[in-house]
Motif scaffolding. Sequence first.
Motif, PDB file in Angstrom:
ATOM      1  N   LEU A  93     -21.411  41.776  -7.401  1.00 20.27           N
ATOM      2  CA  LEU A  93     -22.396  41.862  -8.477  1.00 20.27           C
ATOM      3  C   LEU A  93     -22.328  40.665  -9.425  1.00 20.27           C
ATOM      4  O   LEU A  93     -23.311  40.319 -10.066  1.00 20.27           O
ATOM      5  N   LEU A  94     -21.156  40.029  -9.504  1.00 18.46           N
ATOM      6  CA  LEU A  94     -20.963  38.906 -10.427  1.00 18.46           C
ATOM      7  C   LEU A  94     -21.551  37.594  -9.908  1.00 18.46           C
ATOM      8  O   LEU A  94     -21.747  36.659 -10.674  1.00 18.46           O
ATOM      9  N   TYR A  95     -21.814  37.509  -8.618  1.00 23.92           N
ATOM     10  CA  TYR A  95     -22.270  36.260  -8.022  1.00 23.92           C
ATOM     11  C   TYR A  95     -23.793  36.133  -8.063  1.00 23.92           C
ATOM     12  O   TYR A  95     -24.506  37.117  -8.218  1.00 23.92           O
ATOM     13  N   ALA A  96     -24.269  34.910  -7.884  1.00 25.85           N
ATOM     14  CA  ALA A  96     -25.705  34.636  -7.977  1.00 25.85           C
ATOM     15  C   ALA A  96     -26.476  35.151  -6.772  1.00 25.85           C
ATOM     16  O   ALA A  96     -27.620  35.572  -6.904  1.00 25.85           O
ATOM     17  N   SER A  97     -25.864  35.119  -5.581  1.00 24.19           N
ATOM     18  CA  SER A  97     -26.603  35.493  -4.379  1.00 24.19           C
ATOM     19  C   SER A  97     -25.645  35.961  -3.293  1.00 24.19           C
ATOM     20  O   SER A  97     -24.440  35.792  -3.399  1.00 24.19           O
ATOM     21  N   SER A  98     -26.226  36.529  -2.239  1.00 19.84           N
ATOM     22  CA  SER A  98     -25.441  36.983  -1.100  1.00 19.84           C
ATOM     23  C   SER A  98     -26.252  36.817   0.168  1.00 19.84           C
ATOM     24  O   SER A  98     -27.459  37.091   0.187  1.00 19.84           O
ATOM     25  N   ASP A  99     -25.576  36.415   1.239  1.00 15.86           N
ATOM     26  CA  ASP A  99     -26.225  36.308   2.545  1.00 15.86           C
ATOM     27  C   ASP A  99     -26.690  37.662   3.062  1.00 15.86           C
ATOM     28  O   ASP A  99     -27.531  37.712   3.959  1.00 15.86           O
ATOM     29  N   GLU A 100     -26.154  38.751   2.509  1.00 17.27           N
ATOM     30  CA  GLU A 100     -26.582  40.072   2.974  1.00 17.27           C
ATOM     31  C   GLU A 100     -28.075  40.281   2.732  1.00 17.27           C
ATOM     32  O   GLU A 100     -28.738  40.950   3.507  1.00 17.27           O
ATOM     33  N   ASP A 101     -28.580  39.724   1.644  1.00 18.18           N
ATOM     34  CA  ASP A 101     -30.023  39.789   1.362  1.00 18.18           C
ATOM     35  C   ASP A 101     -30.356  38.684   0.364  1.00 18.18           C
ATOM     36  O   ASP A 101     -30.286  38.880  -0.841  1.00 18.18           O
ATOM     37  N   PRO A 102     -30.720  37.503   0.870  1.00 11.15           N
ATOM     38  CA  PRO A 102     -30.988  36.362  -0.005  1.00 11.15           C
ATOM     39  C   PRO A 102     -32.164  36.554  -0.961  1.00 11.15           C
ATOM     40  O   PRO A 102     -32.328  35.785  -1.897  1.00 11.15           O
ATOM     41  N   THR A 103     -32.984  37.586  -0.763  1.00  9.86           N
ATOM     42  CA  THR A 103     -34.141  37.786  -1.644  1.00  9.86           C
ATOM     43  C   THR A 103     -33.748  38.413  -2.986  1.00  9.86           C
ATOM     44  O   THR A 103     -34.533  38.384  -3.918  1.00  9.86           O
ATOM     45  N   HIS A 104     -32.569  38.996  -3.078  1.00  5.27           N
ATOM     46  CA  HIS A 104     -32.109  39.598  -4.329  1.00  5.27           C
ATOM     47  C   HIS A 104     -31.067  38.703  -4.976  1.00  5.27           C
ATOM     48  O   HIS A 104     -30.233  38.117  -4.306  1.00  5.27           O
ATOM     49  N   ARG A 105     -31.102  38.646  -6.297  1.00  3.16           N
ATOM     50  CA  ARG A 105     -30.140  37.837  -7.030  1.00  3.16           C
ATOM     51  C   ARG A 105     -29.166  38.738  -7.762  1.00  3.16           C
ATOM     52  O   ARG A 105     -29.529  39.800  -8.244  1.00  3.16           O
ATOM     53  N   GLY A 106     -27.916  38.279  -7.823  1.00  7.43           N
ATOM     54  CA  GLY A 106     -26.906  38.992  -8.584  1.00  7.43           C
ATOM     55  C   GLY A 106     -26.947  38.548 -10.037  1.00  7.43           C
ATOM     56  O   GLY A 106     -27.881  37.866 -10.478  1.00  7.43           O
ATOM     57  N   LEU A 107     -25.904  38.895 -10.776  1.00  6.47           N
ATOM     58  CA  LEU A 107     -25.858  38.585 -12.201  1.00  6.47           C
ATOM     59  C   LEU A 107     -25.701  37.090 -12.460  1.00  6.47           C
ATOM     60  O   LEU A 107     -26.157  36.577 -13.462  1.00  6.47           O
ATOM     61  N   GLY A 108     -25.049  36.374 -11.560  1.00  8.79           N
ATOM     62  CA  GLY A 108     -24.908  34.923 -11.711  1.00  8.79           C
ATOM     63  C   GLY A 108     -23.818  34.499 -12.675  1.00  8.79           C
ATOM     64  O   GLY A 108     -23.850  33.379 -13.182  1.00  8.79           O
TER      65      GLY A 108
END
Length: 200
Positions: free
Chosen positions: A120-135
């Motif tokens: 949740l703390l990271y900007a993105s994930s390869d699991e679903d690049p269309t959603h952004r995390g908190l960054g």
Amino acid sequence: MSFRSNMNDGNVLPFPSSGTLVAPAQTGLLPVLIVLHQETSTPGRVGNALRALGHPLDIRRPRFGDALPETLDRHAGAVIFGGPMSANDPDDFVRREIDWIEIPLRENRPFLGICVGMQLLYASSDEDPTHRGLGVFDRGIHLLSSDVKRPQMQWNVLVRRGPSGLLKGLPDPTWAYFVHSFAADNDDNAIAVCDYGGPV
């Protein structure tokens, strides 16, 4: 139906070769907020360690309707555990948790993210690049290299990158069990890594 726990949840697991640890009654320390994602999950050894330090646990399961506090002024810190979902799932409770993480960060409270809690703390994930995390970390979560077996399911040695209170008191080397197919980008924020086709 939700499995709800009170602030003095009695789920305590034994440590190997020792008795069961239970926090002394009435320590006066603030509780630690524990966020779990399955009805029958417990805080396990993390909970044992926090209780041994004298902290009661305030266990919440937002996935099953438990509200997260609007402030951590009555908590010593927070731990968000993993679960069957990814940080990029479109479920409302995942989006609410991403938004909620700003509270411990803004209030400068200790926060530990385990598995999806860290994602949740990271900007993105390869699991679903269309959603952004908190960054909070302007990096991503990536699928492990195709050169290694996925998921990594094995014991591996933690390679320390410097002193850390989180690892204080643990033997060096420390062995840890890993079960994952994704890993965070490596950077100077990592306090330890393992070697699995490169530093993970």
